[in-house]
Scaffold this active site. Sequence first.
Site, PDB file in Angstrom:
ATOM      1  CG  ASP A 111      46.630  45.791  35.580  1.00 50.50           C
ATOM      2  OD1 ASP A 111      47.906  45.612  35.635  1.00 50.50           O
ATOM      3  OD2 ASP A 111      45.591  44.982  36.352  1.00 50.50           O
ATOM      4  CG  ASP A 219      50.284  41.600  34.450  1.00 46.51           C
ATOM      5  OD1 ASP A 219      49.191  41.343  34.815  1.00 46.51           O
ATOM      6  OD2 ASP A 219      50.852  41.087  33.256  1.00 46.51           O
ATOM      7  CD  GLU A 277      50.412  39.175  38.581  1.00 50.84           C
ATOM      8  OE1 GLU A 277      49.579  38.416  38.628  1.00 50.84           O
ATOM      9  OE2 GLU A 277      51.063  39.687  37.543  1.00 50.84           O
ATOM     10  CG  HIS A 350      42.295  39.701  37.179  1.00 43.97           C
ATOM     11  ND1 HIS A 350      43.168  40.025  38.190  1.00 43.97           N
ATOM     12  CD2 HIS A 350      42.889  39.520  36.199  1.00 43.97           C
ATOM     13  CE1 HIS A 350      44.373  40.322  37.646  1.00 43.97           C
ATOM     14  NE2 HIS A 350      44.422  39.919  36.424  1.00 43.97           N
ATOM     15  CG  ASP A 351      45.063  36.515  37.276  1.00 41.39           C
ATOM     16  OD1 ASP A 351      44.571  36.381  36.303  1.00 41.39           O
ATOM     17  OD2 ASP A 351      46.215  37.117  37.485  1.00 41.39           O
TER      18      ASP A 351
END
Length: 577
Positions: A111, A219, A277, A350-351
């Site tokens: 990540d 990210d 993302e 995870h969000d």
Amino acid sequence: MSSADPLADRAAPAVTPWWKSAVVYQVYPRSFQDSDGDGIGDLRGVIDRLDHLQRLGVDVIWLSPIYRSPQADNGYDISDYEDIDPVFGTMADFDELLDRAHARGIKILMDLVVNHSSDEHPWFVESRSSRDNPKRDWYWWRDARPGTIAGRPGSEPTNWESFFSGSTWEFDEQTGQYYLHLFDRKQPDLNWENPEVRQAVYAMMRRWLDRGVDGFRMDVINLISKHPDLPDGQVAEGHTYGDGFPFYGHGPRLHEFLQEMHREVFDGRSGLLTVGEMPGVTPEEAVLFTDPARRELDMVFQFEHVGLDHGEASKFVHREPDPGALAASFTRWQDALSDTGWNSLYLSNHDQPRTVSRFGDDREFWRESATALATILHLQRGTPYVYQGEELGMTNHPFASIDDVRDVESLNHYREQTDAGGVEGDLLVGIGRIGRDNARTPVQWDASPNAGFTTGEPWTAVNPNAALINAEAQYGVPGSVFEHYRSLIRLRHERSVVADGTFRRVPAGSDEVFAFERRLDDDVLLVVANLSSVSRVVQLDGGLEPWRDASLLLTNLPAKTVAAAEFAPWEARVYAL
Ligand code: NOJ
């Protein structure tokens, strides 16, 4: 943003990239498996569970951040990009995980969180130390709004609202200026206008690739180029702050930065995967980012379908999506990226809240809806992502008190709203439905205490349904959510029509029936799923009769006759001609 870019003429690679037939599994290490009893998942825990991932059949692990971090946002606030946080283990553990995963044919994506760092990163510590520090310009420092007194509410340089509530600006007493943080105040934004910042990031990325990692999930990478003037955003009715997105989302130099990164980091290397993302990305922009000839990214995460239930005021205010909105949104993206570019396919991460609780029916049709949703996701064109526990049908957590909530986003929201007169019970409804803690409860491995996640006290509560919903209870059980995911993943590996075929939505008489055809030469699949909790008669153009001679490749309910037009709640069938 212009597509008339000099790089645009460079030829696209001729070979089909490996990731078109791959499935990625996201590990959120903190909640995956604890190996040392401190209640927090770690790298040795991931090593211990590689069997699970191999059994499922995934090709890639995307590892949420394991770098050194104060953990203000569970690792999305990095204070050393080249070290492992002690809570997750050591660099030796990481190398062992990499080796062991590779030995099983599983790749590892890191990540990459470089829109911002932690405020405890040495770069920021230096940057904030004085106005003339050489690293001052590595972050966004600005004076108070002209004519105001620095440090007072309303004096912030712009009116932008942070993703995590309040202003995007934090006043620094020592140097009398503000720094920008689109997320929490402990996550200052790096200034990508500064070439030294970019080179430092690229060098760090190269070192990870040299170490053997297989690529990056990037990210909020569409936020790295900001409009240098930082203009105020529009303030919508009922809002205190302005919307800065038009000035920090898809900024003027974004394509340039991504192409530079490609040249500096990825050119000359092969076998890698990059996924960006991108909240707020449109299908048209996604085509540009993922057009191989432009050499930017392999694929992006778009947010359209995970915003369908967000209210006007904020995501914590629920809006009931139109029936069929999910299928319509997926179709739009399939159509937009049909010729050029590539989709990444996901229902959760995870969000996001848990898939089956959000898009399915976790009360009456838990297994059926979890498997139907998996079917329509995995058989689209694109690369599917499975978020840990999704393959078990894990559900949202019943949060009873704010004391059970751990996430900085939810806690900041709660604080802001209670200051404005909100009450716990009401706020918990929104947090319970959409909050990120739902995804972060420990993976449910078995029916033992703490679901087999830890022998200690878990950092966040285990879902009370762990005795029923867990991996042990599903392994080898025909029709279980886990075995259904396995079948879908196998199908992608075995039939090139799943990876490479065209997509065409087929009208089926109801918005809530998602029917689509995948076609590669003579190989044709028809996927039909009833995405609702009532039975529906499917009315395909020409009916199901023409499919009488087809075989049923996969179903999530006991097979009926191939041409039976009535679909039970959440029934999904996959036909092959
Ligand atoms: C997106 C990540 O997925 C999320 O978990 C994080 O809080 C923000 N970016 C900030 O890094």
